[in-house]
Design a protein around this motif. Structure first.
Motif, PDB file in Angstrom:
ATOM      1  N   ASP A  68      20.576  28.963  38.094  1.00 45.92           N
ATOM      2  CA  ASP A  68      19.779  30.187  38.153  1.00 45.92           C
ATOM      3  C   ASP A  68      18.426  29.920  38.813  1.00 45.92           C
ATOM      4  N   ARG A 106      33.311  34.087  34.740  1.00 46.71           N
ATOM      5  CA  ARG A 106      32.464  35.086  35.397  1.00 46.71           C
ATOM      6  C   ARG A 106      33.226  35.715  36.572  1.00 46.71           C
ATOM      7  N   TRP A 155      31.548  27.042  40.859  1.00 51.66           N
ATOM      8  CA  TRP A 155      30.427  27.864  41.327  1.00 51.66           C
ATOM      9  C   TRP A 155      30.165  27.647  42.810  1.00 51.66           C
ATOM     10  N   SER A 170      26.067  29.970  33.733  1.00 47.29           N
ATOM     11  CA  SER A 170      26.203  30.655  35.033  1.00 47.29           C
ATOM     12  C   SER A 170      27.280  30.047  35.916  1.00 47.29           C
ATOM     13  N   THR A 171      27.844  28.894  35.498  1.00 46.70           N
ATOM     14  CA  THR A 171      28.946  28.308  36.266  1.00 46.70           C
ATOM     15  C   THR A 171      30.285  28.495  35.554  1.00 46.70           C
ATOM     16  N   GLU A 203      28.216  33.072  45.714  1.00 47.81           N
ATOM     17  CA  GLU A 203      26.871  32.905  45.163  1.00 47.81           C
ATOM     18  C   GLU A 203      26.166  31.652  45.678  1.00 47.81           C
TER      19      GLU A 203
END
Length: 296
Positions: A268, A26, A247, A21-22, A252
Motif C-alpha cells: 500500500d 481480492r 499481486w 493487500s496481496t 495493480e
C-alpha cells in the motif's frame, strides 16, 4: 502484523507474512483464465506455495516444474483437491537443460500462450570463502544459475501472451554484499538480474519483476545451512513471497515493472509512491549518485 524495517526500506511498514493487500481472494488480483508456469514448483518451497496461491486466485491452468517428480505430484494433488477446476500439470524438468525447458513450455502452452511465469528454481552452490572455495565448483554454480535463467527467459519470450508477466525470484545478494558466504550464489544472482533486465529492455510489452523473497527457511536453504547466516534476522513465512507474486501479476503492480523489490515492503505504501517510482530510477539497480541511463 507489520513491523519496523530491520533494513533500509522505502516503506515504513515491514512484513514477515502475507499482506492483506496481496491476498489472492481480492477481486483485483484475480488470475481467472490465466495460464501460470512456475519453476521449482514442488510441494515445498516458494515456488510450490506460489502455485497454491495462484490456484486460490483462480488461475485456470498451472504448470509446476522441478527435477523431482514426487514433490510435484504431491503439490498437484493438493491443489486439485483444494481448488477443484484448476488444471495442474506436473512436469519433471531440469532448468539448466535447454531441451527440458523447451519441451516443458511447449507442452504447457500447446497452441495457446502463457500469462505468467515465476522463475523460482535456483542452486545455492558452495559456501566456502573466496580464498578457499573450489574454483570449478564456484564457476559451475554460476553457470547453472545463469543457464536456468537463460533457457526459461528464451522459452518465456517464445510463448508469452502479449502482456505477459515474468517474476524472477532473485536475492538481496545481487545488490548487497554482507559477508563471504555463498559468494558464487550472489554473483550468479547479479548475472540473473541483468539477464532478465535485458528481456525487459528489449520487450517493453512484457512486465518483468525482480524480487528478494525474504528469509524463508525452504528445504534448499536448510540443506546448505543458509539459515544460520540469518540468526539475527526474523524468518519470513513462505506466504509472504507467494502472495506477493500473485499481486505482482495483477494490473495493480504494473508501475513496478523492471524494479527490484523486497517482498517485505508494504504494497500500500508502494502504491502511494507509484508516480515517483514509475517515472524515476527509484528501486532500480544502477550507479549510485550518478543519473546515468540508457537513451534511444
Amino acid at each position: 502484523m507489520a513491523e519496523a524495517p530491520p533494513f533500509p526500506s522505502p516503506t515504513k511498514r515491514w512484513h514477515n507474512t502475507a499482506q492483506p493487500s496481496t491476498s489472492p481472494t481480492r477481486p483485483e488480483l484475480s488470475a481467472k483464465g490465466k495460464s501460470v508456469l512456475i519453476t521449482g514448483g514442488g510441494s515445498t518451497g516458494i515456488g510450490g506455495e506460489t502455485a497454491r496461491y495462484f490456484a486460490q486466485a483462480g488461475a485456470s491452468r498451472i504448470a509446476i516444474l522441478g527435477r523431482r517428480m514426487q514433490p510435484l505430484l504431491d503439490n498437484k494433488t493438493f491443489i486439485e483437491n483444494k481448488f477443484p477446476g484448476v488444471e495442474v500439470i506436473a512436469i519433471s524438468a531440469d532448468v539448466t537443460k535447454k531441451s527440458d525447458v523447451d519441451v516443458a513450455f511447449a507442452q504447457f502452452a500447446g497452441n495457446g500462450k502463457i500469462n505468467v511465469v515465476v522463475s523460482s528454481a535456483a542452486a545455492i552452490g558452495p559456501k566456502e570463502t573466496i580464498g578457499e572455495v573450489d574454483g570449478e565448483e564456484y564457476l559451475g554454480n554460476i553457470q547453472d544459475n545463469v543457464a536456468g535463467a537463460l533457457w526459461v527467459a528464451q522459452a518465456f519470450i517464445r510463448h508469452a501472451a502479449p502482456d505477459a508477466v515474468a517474476i524472477a525470484i532473485n536475492s538481496f545478494g545481487a545488490h548487497l554484499s554482507l559477508n563471504d558466504l555463498f559468494s558464487s550464489y550472489c554473483v550468479a544472482k547479479w548475472a540473473v538480474y541483468r539477464l532478465w533486465d535485458t528481456v525487459a529492455l528489449t520487450h517493453p510489452n512484457l512486465s518483468i519483476f525482480h524480487t528478494q523473497p525474504g528469509v524463508v527457511l525452504t528445504e534448499l536453504n536448510l540443506s546448505v545451512g543458509g539459515a544460520a547466516s540469518f540468526k539475527d534476522v526474523k524468518v519470513d513465512d513462505v506466504s509472504l513471497p507467494a502472495s506477493f507474486n500473485v499481486w505482482l501479476a495483477s494490473p495493480e503492480a504494473r508501475f513496478l515493472k523492471g524494479k527490484f523489490l523486497w517482498c517485505n515492503w508494504d504494497v500500500d505504501e508502494l502504491k502511494a509512491q507509484a508516480k515517483e517510482i514509475e517515472e524515476g530510477t527509484k528501486l532500480n539497480i544502477g550507479l549510485v549518485g550518478w543519473p546515468f541511463g540508457v537513451t534511444a
